[in-house]
Design a protein around this motif. Structure first.
Motif, PDB file in Angstrom:
ATOM      1  N   LEU A  89      65.145 -15.765  20.048  1.00  0.00           N
ATOM      2  CA  LEU A  89      65.245 -16.610  18.850  1.00  0.00           C
ATOM      3  C   LEU A  89      66.543 -17.446  19.062  1.00  0.00           C
ATOM      4  O   LEU A  89      66.481 -18.448  18.392  1.00  0.00           O
ATOM      5  N   GLY A  90      67.499 -16.978  19.758  1.00  0.00           N
ATOM      6  CA  GLY A  90      68.588 -17.753  20.066  1.00  0.00           C
ATOM      7  C   GLY A  90      69.558 -17.644  18.869  1.00  0.00           C
ATOM      8  O   GLY A  90      69.663 -16.522  18.174  1.00  0.00           O
ATOM      9  N   ASP A  91      70.585 -18.680  18.679  1.00  0.00           N
ATOM     10  CA  ASP A  91      71.384 -18.833  17.435  1.00  0.00           C
ATOM     11  C   ASP A  91      70.802 -19.183  16.063  1.00  0.00           C
ATOM     12  O   ASP A  91      70.625 -20.357  15.633  1.00  0.00           O
ATOM     13  N   ILE A  92      70.376 -18.001  15.271  1.00  0.00           N
ATOM     14  CA  ILE A  92      69.819 -18.244  14.062  1.00  0.00           C
ATOM     15  C   ILE A  92      70.616 -17.797  13.061  1.00  0.00           C
ATOM     16  O   ILE A  92      71.590 -17.117  13.145  1.00  0.00           O
ATOM     17  N   ASN A  93      70.127 -18.213  11.662  1.00  0.00           N
ATOM     18  CA  ASN A  93      71.299 -18.087  10.641  1.00  0.00           C
ATOM     19  C   ASN A  93      70.954 -16.403  10.277  1.00  0.00           C
ATOM     20  O   ASN A  93      69.674 -16.087  10.275  1.00  0.00           O
ATOM     21  N   CYS A  94      71.945 -15.886   9.691  1.00  0.00           N
ATOM     22  CA  CYS A  94      71.992 -14.513   9.110  1.00  0.00           C
ATOM     23  C   CYS A  94      70.776 -14.322   8.110  1.00  0.00           C
ATOM     24  O   CYS A  94      70.204 -13.353   7.938  1.00  0.00           O
ATOM     25  N   THR A  95      70.656 -15.584   7.223  1.00  0.00           N
ATOM     26  CA  THR A  95      69.743 -15.498   6.047  1.00  0.00           C
ATOM     27  C   THR A  95      68.216 -15.537   6.634  1.00  0.00           C
ATOM     28  O   THR A  95      67.307 -15.375   5.608  1.00  0.00           O
ATOM     29  N   VAL A  96      68.283 -15.672   7.826  1.00  0.00           N
ATOM     30  CA  VAL A  96      66.607 -15.551   8.315  1.00  0.00           C
ATOM     31  C   VAL A  96      66.168 -14.058   8.063  1.00  0.00           C
ATOM     32  O   VAL A  96      64.951 -13.695   7.807  1.00  0.00           O
ATOM     33  N   GLN A 103      64.551  -8.678  -1.248  1.00  0.00           N
ATOM     34  CA  GLN A 103      64.173  -7.619  -0.072  1.00  0.00           C
ATOM     35  C   GLN A 103      64.536  -8.147   1.189  1.00  0.00           C
ATOM     36  O   GLN A 103      63.950  -9.128   1.509  1.00  0.00           O
ATOM     37  N   SER A 104      65.572  -7.675   1.851  1.00  0.00           N
ATOM     38  CA  SER A 104      65.678  -8.064   3.345  1.00  0.00           C
ATOM     39  C   SER A 104      64.681  -7.561   4.159  1.00  0.00           C
ATOM     40  O   SER A 104      64.280  -6.705   4.277  1.00  0.00           O
ATOM     41  N   LYS A 105      64.451  -8.400   5.288  1.00  0.00           N
ATOM     42  CA  LYS A 105      63.418  -7.959   6.242  1.00  0.00           C
ATOM     43  C   LYS A 105      63.800  -8.567   7.569  1.00  0.00           C
ATOM     44  O   LYS A 105      64.106  -9.976   7.971  1.00  0.00           O
ATOM     45  N   ALA A 106      63.540  -7.806   8.752  1.00  0.00           N
ATOM     46  CA  ALA A 106      63.921  -8.346   9.931  1.00  0.00           C
ATOM     47  C   ALA A 106      62.821  -9.230  10.421  1.00  0.00           C
ATOM     48  O   ALA A 106      61.472  -8.829  10.366  1.00  0.00           O
ATOM     49  N   TYR A 107      62.943 -10.423  10.806  1.00  0.00           N
ATOM     50  CA  TYR A 107      62.211 -11.313  11.207  1.00  0.00           C
ATOM     51  C   TYR A 107      61.607 -11.171  12.497  1.00  0.00           C
ATOM     52  O   TYR A 107      60.195 -11.313  12.584  1.00  0.00           O
ATOM     53  N   CYS A 108      61.981 -10.048  13.357  1.00  0.00           N
ATOM     54  CA  CYS A 108      61.238  -9.827  14.337  1.00  0.00           C
ATOM     55  C   CYS A 108      59.985  -9.051  14.297  1.00  0.00           C
ATOM     56  O   CYS A 108      58.989  -9.105  15.016  1.00  0.00           O
ATOM     57  N   THR A 109      60.075  -8.310  12.942  1.00  0.00           N
ATOM     58  CA  THR A 109      58.545  -7.482  12.597  1.00  0.00           C
ATOM     59  C   THR A 109      57.642  -8.404  12.289  1.00  0.00           C
ATOM     60  O   THR A 109      56.326  -7.814  12.003  1.00  0.00           O
ATOM     61  N   ASN A 110      57.709  -9.828  12.114  1.00  0.00           N
ATOM     62  CA  ASN A 110      56.678 -10.709  12.038  1.00  0.00           C
ATOM     63  C   ASN A 110      55.652 -10.588  13.211  1.00  0.00           C
ATOM     64  O   ASN A 110      54.424 -11.011  13.153  1.00  0.00           O
ATOM     65  N   CYS A 111      56.284 -10.333  14.422  1.00  0.00           N
ATOM     66  CA  CYS A 111      55.534 -10.061  15.627  1.00  0.00           C
ATOM     67  C   CYS A 111      55.432  -9.042  16.136  1.00  0.00           C
ATOM     68  O   CYS A 111      54.462  -8.331  16.854  1.00  0.00           O
ATOM     69  N   HIS A 112      56.525  -8.202  16.141  1.00  0.00           N
ATOM     70  CA  HIS A 112      56.866  -6.716  16.858  1.00  0.00           C
ATOM     71  C   HIS A 112      56.718  -5.718  15.937  1.00  0.00           C
ATOM     72  O   HIS A 112      56.994  -5.793  14.657  1.00  0.00           O
ATOM     73  N   ALA A 113      56.171  -4.530  16.323  1.00  0.00           N
ATOM     74  CA  ALA A 113      56.230  -3.254  15.466  1.00  0.00           C
ATOM     75  C   ALA A 113      57.491  -2.428  15.438  1.00  0.00           C
ATOM     76  O   ALA A 113      57.196  -1.158  15.806  1.00  0.00           O
ATOM     77  N   PHE A 114      58.664  -3.100  15.610  1.00  0.00           N
ATOM     78  CA  PHE A 114      59.637  -2.336  15.631  1.00  0.00           C
ATOM     79  C   PHE A 114      60.036  -1.464  14.511  1.00  0.00           C
ATOM     80  O   PHE A 114      59.865  -1.964  13.393  1.00  0.00           O
ATOM     81  N   GLN A 356      53.599 -17.109  16.428  1.00  0.00           N
ATOM     82  CA  GLN A 356      54.480 -16.826  15.385  1.00  0.00           C
ATOM     83  C   GLN A 356      53.799 -17.294  13.884  1.00  0.00           C
ATOM     84  O   GLN A 356      52.928 -18.079  13.757  1.00  0.00           O
ATOM     85  N   PRO A 357      54.402 -16.618  13.034  1.00  0.00           N
ATOM     86  CA  PRO A 357      53.833 -16.907  11.260  1.00  0.00           C
ATOM     87  C   PRO A 357      53.713 -18.409  11.094  1.00  0.00           C
ATOM     88  O   PRO A 357      52.889 -18.455  10.155  1.00  0.00           O
TER      89      PRO A 357
END
Length: 592
Positions: A89-96, A103-114, A356-357
């Motif tokens: 994803l490169g240089d993205i904002n912390c607030t992503v 609630q905070s959520k890892a953006y990666c989990t939109n696509c990955h089952a980590f 992607q979502p």
């Protein structure tokens, strides 16, 4: 006090570490408060805390305390399998990912089952909203620009850069918290004919051959004028990207191509993240106004039907208007919109997607509501090789570099370089509606992005073909015979069983590998009808004044089946055309 608190919070925020809590709440703001970090530390001392939609000011504060993504990535716990601060994803904002008051959520989990732990990742109880006091009506703010581009994927950034370089003042709008769109996920490469890189490798190709391959691959229902533009301008688009700093000097082949014309970074790295990063860097260097977390909800028209701007809903700023002389739609397709996919193709209901979502078709809806004509909307591509049980696309370049497809009985069943629609249909006809991509160490080393599939634990392996067969539960003797037959086809430079046109490598070098794959919704060929100048056309066939489009939001380029490598080619070529046409209109040119 704040320095010590920031350091303590920095340690707590390392991915996977257990953050301290105050018991007062589950939000990230509560964790900060427990460490003595005040609201003013992030929001300043103004009576009203103002946060811009792209959340730049907040992120400056985050980086000031915790360090940038590289610094955070370096602090990853030893042995961590996935490092969320270092990704494609490169240089993205912390607030992503990290939210202050929800609630905070890892953006990666939109696509990955980590199984990712994240500070403040538990649900945050929401307090009842206080009754709002009556306020005087606030006049909606109005801004001005020459060109507004909607969607910050490769097509949008290309259009924005092109229009800017032609002298237009550009605002680039993106509804997601990151730029890149589906282009960020593109893996295989970019098709182009007659390029300097092909010539250097002795590859004979032509605009006419690329045109014929694209028309044939799309069932000969693509718009011939648009397909000719795609082929004719493809080499120029490669040169343009190269001039911006992109490396697409490696050349391979993907399904439906008569020759090697798929351009990608040296070593076969994924093309999408690389190109998206180069485009973003160039847009930032030009100081183009990029606005994240901002959704265009309406195209504004004057009483003559001319598009004169957009209405935007910002995450923090609310509704506002941007008046513009030209609008470019580059908001992508709708493969991540399950309801829309099922509406047009009921048989695809419930099928996974590789997208992607943000790929929900908003741009098509905007254009259609303004009077634009939609075409080929039922032409939805399913990609044959999505890793089973995931949304991870296994690039067609793996097959292009020599991998074979075998079924659960251990047998080949299709020409691996056929078009995506035919390969998908063949896989769905097999036991379990899935198959295995089988390759060896030589193929692995030929394509850098294969290493990512190991990182994501998608690969089964064995020291011998027999061991691999046991790992994927197929008959060993059958798989050995299948591989031997394929190697004989390589030696004889002919594939009598499935007529595969190109066998670049045998499967002889240990170790041996397999990835289970299933078809998934991947690309929507339909969209807004455009002409060769990137103008959106109304149902009458006339161009809509002030409205342009490029990329997957449009229809007509790919017919009923897109060839691998033609998506990035389309986004760059038609992004350049739409951006140039919009700028020409702004400067008083003919395209209205």
């Amino acid at each position: 006090m704040l320095v010590g608190a920031a350091l303590a919070l920095q340690v707590a925020a390392v991915w996977g570490a257990a953050p301290r809590t105050s018991g007062a709440g589950n939000a990230l703001a509560d964790l900060h408060t427990a460490l003595g970090v005040t609201c003013a530390s992030c929001h300043g001392t103004a009576k009203v805390a103002a946060v811009d939609d792209s959340e730049r000011s907040i992120n400056v504060t985050c980086v000031g305390c915790h360090g940038n993504l590289d610094a955070m990535a370096a602090q990853a716990r030893a042995g961590s399998h996935v490092n969320p601060h270092k990704s494609h994803l490169g240089d993205i904002n912390c607030t992503v990912c990290h939210m202050g008051h929800v609630q905070s959520k890892a953006y990666c989990t939109n696509c990955h089952a980590f199984a990712m732990k994240i500070p403040a990742g538990d649900p945050v109880p929401q307090k009842p909203a206080p009754k709002a006091a009556k306020k005087a009506a606030v006049k909606q703010r109005v801004e001005r620009a020459d060109v507004v581009v909607i969607g910050a994927g490769a097509a949008g950034m290309t259009a924005a850069i092109t229009a800017h370089d032609a002298g237009a003042r550009v605002i680039l709008i993106e509804k997601q918290p990151i730029t890149g769109g589906n282009s960020m996920l593109a893996a295989g490469g970019m098709n182009a004919a007659g390029t300097r890189f092909q010539k250097a490798k002795g590859i004979a190709d032509s605009v006419e051959l690329m045109y014929q391959d694209t028309m044939k691959g799309g069932g000969n229902i693509g718009d011939p004028a648009l397909v000719r533009v795609l082929a004719k301008e493809s080499a120029g688009s490669v040169d343009w990207l190269t001039s911006l700093g992109a490396d697409i000097s490696d050349v391979g082949r993907m399904g439906g191509a008569s020759v090697n014309r798929t351009h990608r970074p040296k070593g076969g790295a994924a093309v999408g993240a690389h190109i998206a990063g180069v485009l973003k860097k160039n847009a930032v260097q030009r100081r183009i106004d990029i606005r994240l977390n901002s959704k265009v909800v309406k195209l504004i028209e004057d009483n003559k039907g001319r598009i004169t701007g957009v209405q935007v809903e910002g995450k923090h700023s609310g509704l506002y208007t941007i008046k513009a002389k030209a609008v470019v739609l580059t908001a992508g397709g709708f493969s991540a919109n399950a309801d829309k996919v099922a509406f047009y193709r009921p048989e695809y209901k419930g099928m996974t997607t590789s997208n992607q979502p943000g790929a929900t078709g908003d741009g098509m809806d905007l254009g259609a509501k303004a009077g634009g004509e939609l075409k080929d909307m039922k032409e939805i591509q399913i990609h044959p090789t999505v890793a089973a049980g995931s949304r991870i696309l296994i690039t067609e370049a793996v097959r292009g570099n020599g991998a074979i497809l075998v079924n659960h009985e251990g047998k080949r069943f299709v020409n691996e370089l056929t078009t995506r629609d035919k390969a998908s249909a063949a896989i769905l006809a097999q036991t379990g509606k899935s198959a295995y991509l089988v390759f060896d160490e030589g193929i692995r080393k030929s394509l850098k992005q294969i290493d990512g599939y190991f990182h994501l634990e998608l690969v089964k392996e064995g020291a011998t073909i027999q061991e691999l067969a046991a790992a994927i539960n197929v008959p060993a003797t059958v798989l050995e015979a299948t591989v031997a037959s394929y190697n004989a086809a390589f030696d004889g430079k002919s594939d009598p069983d499935f007529k595969r046109p190109d066998i670049p490598r045998p499967i002889r070098t240990a170790r041996y590998y397999a990835i289970e794959v299933k078809p998934g919704v991947h690309y929507t060929m339909g969209g807004l009808k455009i002409n060769a100048d990137g103008q959106v056309l109304a149902a009458s066939g006339t161009p809509m004044a002030g409205l342009f489009a490029a990329g997957e939001v449009t229809g007509g380029v790919h017919g009923n089946n897109r060839l691998g490598g033609n998506s990035i080619s389309e986004t760059i070529t038609f992004g350049r055309i739409a951006g140039a046409s919009a700028a020409k209109l702004v400067k008083g040119g003919a395209k209205k």
